[in-house]
Structures are given as structure tokens and as C-alpha cells.
Design a protein around this motif. Sequence first.
Motif, PDB file in Angstrom:
ATOM      1  N   ALA A  39       0.983  -1.064  -0.179  1.00 49.26           N
ATOM      2  CA  ALA A  39       0.222   0.634  -0.314  1.00 49.26           C
ATOM      3  C   ALA A  39       0.900   1.715   0.014  1.00 49.26           C
ATOM      4  CB  ALA A  39      -1.016  -0.107   0.943  1.00 49.26           C
ATOM      5  N   THR A  40       0.402   2.590  -0.648  1.00 48.71           N
ATOM      6  CA  THR A  40       1.015   4.091  -0.261  1.00 48.71           C
ATOM      7  C   THR A  40       1.611   4.034   1.332  1.00 48.71           C
ATOM      8  OG1 THR A  40       1.034   6.162  -0.486  1.00 48.71           O
ATOM      9  CG2 THR A  40      -0.585   5.372   0.700  1.00 48.71           C
ATOM     10  N   GLU A  41       2.702   4.637   1.411  1.00 51.63           N
ATOM     11  CA  GLU A  41       3.393   4.634   2.771  1.00 51.63           C
ATOM     12  C   GLU A  41       2.869   5.492   3.808  1.00 51.63           C
ATOM     13  OE1 GLU A  41       7.230   6.841   4.078  1.00 51.63           O
ATOM     14  OE2 GLU A  41       6.469   7.509   2.265  1.00 51.63           O
ATOM     15  N   TYR A  42       2.406   5.922   3.346  1.00 47.58           N
ATOM     16  CA  TYR A  42       0.975   6.001   4.537  1.00 47.58           C
ATOM     17  C   TYR A  42      -0.419   5.566   5.056  1.00 47.58           C
ATOM     18  CZ  TYR A  42       4.271  10.602   4.064  1.00 47.58           C
ATOM     19  OH  TYR A  42       5.773  10.824   3.526  1.00 47.58           O
ATOM     20  N   VAL A  43      -0.603   4.639   4.077  1.00 48.65           N
ATOM     21  CA  VAL A  43      -1.700   3.553   4.761  1.00 48.65           C
ATOM     22  C   VAL A  43      -1.422   2.686   5.260  1.00 48.65           C
ATOM     23  CG1 VAL A  43      -3.809   2.282   3.560  1.00 48.65           C
ATOM     24  CG2 VAL A  43      -3.022   4.535   2.494  1.00 48.65           C
ATOM     25  N   SER A  56      -6.727   3.290   6.040  1.00 50.48           N
ATOM     26  CA  SER A  56      -6.801   3.973   7.542  1.00 50.48           C
ATOM     27  C   SER A  56      -5.661   4.524   7.440  1.00 50.48           C
ATOM     28  CB  SER A  56      -6.405   2.764   8.141  1.00 50.48           C
ATOM     29  OG  SER A  56      -6.408   2.973   9.870  1.00 50.48           O
ATOM     30  N   TYR A  57      -4.803   5.736   7.082  1.00 53.22           N
ATOM     31  CA  TYR A  57      -3.945   6.598   6.842  1.00 53.22           C
ATOM     32  C   TYR A  57      -3.373   6.804   8.282  1.00 53.22           C
ATOM     33  CZ  TYR A  57      -1.970  10.563   4.083  1.00 53.22           C
ATOM     34  OH  TYR A  57      -0.910  11.186   3.695  1.00 53.22           O
ATOM     35  N   ASP A  58      -2.196   6.790   7.994  1.00 50.54           N
ATOM     36  CA  ASP A  58      -0.868   6.699   9.640  1.00 50.54           C
ATOM     37  C   ASP A  58      -0.778   8.304   9.513  1.00 50.54           C
ATOM     38  OD1 ASP A  58       0.697   7.254  11.308  1.00 50.54           O
ATOM     39  OD2 ASP A  58       1.499   4.555  10.454  1.00 50.54           O
ATOM     40  N   LEU A  59      -1.162   8.775  10.376  1.00 49.33           N
ATOM     41  CA  LEU A  59      -0.738  10.479  10.660  1.00 49.33           C
ATOM     42  C   LEU A  59       0.638  10.416  11.173  1.00 49.33           C
ATOM     43  CD1 LEU A  59      -4.189  12.546  11.787  1.00 49.33           C
ATOM     44  CD2 LEU A  59      -2.569  12.024   9.350  1.00 49.33           C
ATOM     45  N   ARG A  60       1.066  10.000  11.379  1.00 47.35           N
ATOM     46  CA  ARG A  60       2.660   9.473  12.516  1.00 47.35           C
ATOM     47  C   ARG A  60       3.871   9.065  11.283  1.00 47.35           C
ATOM     48  NH1 ARG A  60       3.925   8.053  17.795  1.00 47.35           N
ATOM     49  NH2 ARG A  60       1.872   9.061  19.229  1.00 47.35           N
ATOM     50  N   THR A  76      -6.540   4.407  21.323  1.00 48.14           N
ATOM     51  CA  THR A  76      -7.137   4.972  20.539  1.00 48.14           C
ATOM     52  C   THR A  76      -8.400   4.720  19.516  1.00 48.14           C
ATOM     53  OG1 THR A  76      -6.214   2.907  19.221  1.00 48.14           O
ATOM     54  CG2 THR A  76      -4.407   3.557  19.390  1.00 48.14           C
ATOM     55  N   SER A  77      -8.621   5.816  18.637  1.00 49.35           N
ATOM     56  CA  SER A  77      -9.417   6.010  18.097  1.00 49.35           C
ATOM     57  C   SER A  77      -9.097   6.913  16.443  1.00 49.35           C
ATOM     58  CB  SER A  77      -9.432   7.454  18.502  1.00 49.35           C
ATOM     59  OG  SER A  77     -10.155   6.651  19.840  1.00 49.35           O
ATOM     60  N   SER A  78      -9.626   6.357  15.850  1.00 44.68           N
ATOM     61  CA  SER A  78     -10.149   6.826  14.500  1.00 44.68           C
ATOM     62  C   SER A  78     -10.999   7.665  14.508  1.00 44.68           C
ATOM     63  CB  SER A  78     -10.172   5.356  13.071  1.00 44.68           C
ATOM     64  OG  SER A  78      -9.359   4.783  13.894  1.00 44.68           O
ATOM     65  N   ILE A  79     -10.458   8.545  13.387  1.00 39.86           N
ATOM     66  CA  ILE A  79     -11.640   9.884  12.858  1.00 39.86           C
ATOM     67  C   ILE A  79     -11.531   9.983  11.751  1.00 39.86           C
ATOM     68  CG2 ILE A  79     -11.736  12.040  12.776  1.00 39.86           C
ATOM     69  CD1 ILE A  79     -10.112  12.891  15.008  1.00 39.86           C
ATOM     70  N   VAL A  80     -12.296   9.419  11.363  1.00 44.15           N
ATOM     71  CA  VAL A  80     -13.058   9.600   9.307  1.00 44.15           C
ATOM     72  C   VAL A  80     -13.847  10.719   9.160  1.00 44.15           C
ATOM     73  CG1 VAL A  80     -15.185   8.245   7.609  1.00 44.15           C
ATOM     74  CG2 VAL A  80     -14.060   6.867  10.159  1.00 44.15           C
ATOM     75  N   VAL A  81     -12.509  11.206   8.795  1.00 43.26           N
ATOM     76  CA  VAL A  81     -13.039  12.310   7.178  1.00 43.26           C
ATOM     77  C   VAL A  81     -13.185  12.230   5.958  1.00 43.26           C
ATOM     78  CG1 VAL A  81     -11.234  13.653   9.394  1.00 43.26           C
ATOM     79  CG2 VAL A  81     -10.996  12.800   6.919  1.00 43.26           C
ATOM     80  N   SER A  82     -13.817  13.486   5.838  1.00 39.46           N
ATOM     81  CA  SER A  82     -14.235  13.251   3.756  1.00 39.46           C
ATOM     82  C   SER A  82     -13.097  14.471   3.498  1.00 39.46           C
ATOM     83  CB  SER A  82     -15.423  13.650   3.740  1.00 39.46           C
ATOM     84  OG  SER A  82     -15.495  14.918   4.350  1.00 39.46           O
ATOM     85  N   THR A  83     -12.580  14.391   2.260  1.00 43.60           N
ATOM     86  CA  THR A  83     -11.647  15.088   1.759  1.00 43.60           C
ATOM     87  C   THR A  83     -11.814  15.430   0.229  1.00 43.60           C
ATOM     88  OG1 THR A  83     -10.261  13.224   0.381  1.00 43.60           O
ATOM     89  CG2 THR A  83      -9.314  13.745   2.938  1.00 43.60           C
ATOM     90  N   LEU A  88     -10.976   9.005   4.332  1.00 47.11           N
ATOM     91  CA  LEU A  88     -10.302   8.548   4.997  1.00 47.11           C
ATOM     92  C   LEU A  88     -10.389   7.691   7.065  1.00 47.11           C
ATOM     93  CD1 LEU A  88      -6.650  10.447   3.685  1.00 47.11           C
ATOM     94  CD2 LEU A  88      -8.102   7.842   3.123  1.00 47.11           C
ATOM     95  N   ALA A  89      -9.530   7.387   7.699  1.00 53.56           N
ATOM     96  CA  ALA A  89     -10.095   7.087   8.095  1.00 53.56           C
ATOM     97  C   ALA A  89      -8.745   7.302   9.658  1.00 53.56           C
ATOM     98  CB  ALA A  89     -10.059   5.765   8.844  1.00 53.56           C
ATOM     99  N   PHE A  90      -8.204   8.647   9.993  1.00 52.20           N
ATOM    100  CA  PHE A  90      -6.392   8.620  11.042  1.00 52.20           C
ATOM    101  C   PHE A  90      -6.855   8.320  12.532  1.00 52.20           C
ATOM    102  CE2 PHE A  90      -7.706  13.246   8.886  1.00 52.20           C
ATOM    103  CZ  PHE A  90      -6.970  13.196   7.443  1.00 52.20           C
ATOM    104  N   VAL A  91      -6.125   7.333  12.020  1.00 59.92           N
ATOM    105  CA  VAL A  91      -5.752   6.477  13.016  1.00 59.92           C
ATOM    106  C   VAL A  91      -5.085   7.863  14.338  1.00 59.92           C
ATOM    107  CG1 VAL A  91      -4.274   5.461  14.844  1.00 59.92           C
ATOM    108  CG2 VAL A  91      -5.555   4.199  12.033  1.00 59.92           C
ATOM    109  N   VAL A  92      -5.942   8.091  15.314  1.00 58.62           N
ATOM    110  CA  VAL A  92      -5.585   8.596  16.435  1.00 58.62           C
ATOM    111  C   VAL A  92      -5.071   8.889  17.879  1.00 58.62           C
ATOM    112  CG1 VAL A  92      -6.016  10.765  14.935  1.00 58.62           C
ATOM    113  CG2 VAL A  92      -6.813  10.210  17.068  1.00 58.62           C
ATOM    114  N   ASP A  93      -3.821   9.103  18.760  1.00 58.97           N
ATOM    115  CA  ASP A  93      -3.559   9.131  20.220  1.00 58.97           C
ATOM    116  C   ASP A  93      -4.938   8.618  21.171  1.00 58.97           C
ATOM    117  OD1 ASP A  93      -0.966   8.117  18.892  1.00 58.97           O
ATOM    118  OD2 ASP A  93       0.108   9.334  20.128  1.00 58.97           O
ATOM    119  N   ALA A  94      -5.571  10.100  20.863  1.00 57.24           N
ATOM    120  CA  ALA A  94      -6.524   9.768  21.541  1.00 57.24           C
ATOM    121  C   ALA A  94      -7.771  11.597  20.170  1.00 57.24           C
ATOM    122  CB  ALA A  94      -6.247  10.748  22.997  1.00 57.24           C
TER     123      ALA A  94
END
Length: 162
Positions: A39-43, A56-60, A76-83, A88-94
Motif C-alpha cells: 500500500a502507499t507509504e502512509y496507509v 486507514s491513514y497513519d498520521l504518525r 486509540t481512536s479513528s477519525i473518519v474524515v472526508s477529503t 480516510l480514517a486517521f488513527v490518532v492517539d486520543a
Amino acid sequence: MASYTRPVVFSVNEQLFGVDIELVQSIEKQLEVVSIPNATEYVDGIINLRGDVIPSYDLRKKFGFPQKSYGKNDETSSIVVSTKDTLLAFVVDAVHQIGDVDSENIVTMPELAKCEEADYLDRVANINGKLVILLDTDKLLTKEEVTRISQVKEKASNEAKE
């Protein structure tokens, strides 16, 4: 350009970020991420959210932060956002809050902190005395990432149908 009057504030590597609440489709706890080879580097994979296949997009990784292994007991949580191009689902710490911000408490990203590769770091908000970097999700993905993510989604959808 997003209004940011009500950003969803979250942390990654103990740093605060925000996305406009109008772009947020849902906030989910501990979703199962299915890894996608090549997959692409950040997915870091895909999730199935109520029948939709979402990357699922890796913001880290995107932000160059140290990687963290998430276990089953991590909060952890995922924030599903529309671009403009996809969900995309951003995996975030909190996820911390949905902030109310007056426009006078939002400034453009200082020129010294800007660079072409990080054009998605849009503005900075002062929320209750804390600085929150506001993201422009439409600028987060490169054209190549959009293409690769579309391919990953299409492949995963086709496999799910089989």
C-alpha cells in the motif's frame, strides 16, 4: 477553505491537531485494520465501517513522528474524515474535544513553519490557552497517494464482493 469554528481536536505524539467538524463523518474506537501489502507509504490498511471500505491513514508516518505499536488495550481512536477525493480514517492517539473557536483566535501558519511538503498545516488555533494545528484535509494527500488509495479501495471492494 474550512471554517474551523468547531474543530475536532485530537493528539498524535502528544501534539494537538484539529480538523473541521463538518468534514468528520464519525469518531470510532479501536477499529480493526486489515493490512494491505504494498500500500502507499502512509496507509497502514483498510477498515470496514458499516459496509464502506475506508483506508486507514497513519498520521504518525506522515508527520515524521516515532512509530507506536497499538495494542488491544490502547485507547486509540479513528477519525473518519472526508477529503475532496475520498474518505480516510486517521488513527490518532486520543480525541480530546470538539472545540469552539472564535475567528480572532485562529491565525495562519507562521511563514517560518511553512514548507511546500507540509501545505496541509493550514492554520493555528488558540483553544483554552493551547495551540492546536489545524489541518487542511484536502491538501493532506498527494496526487500519487489519491491514485494509490483509489486503487487500494477498488481492489478491496472487488475482493469483498468475491
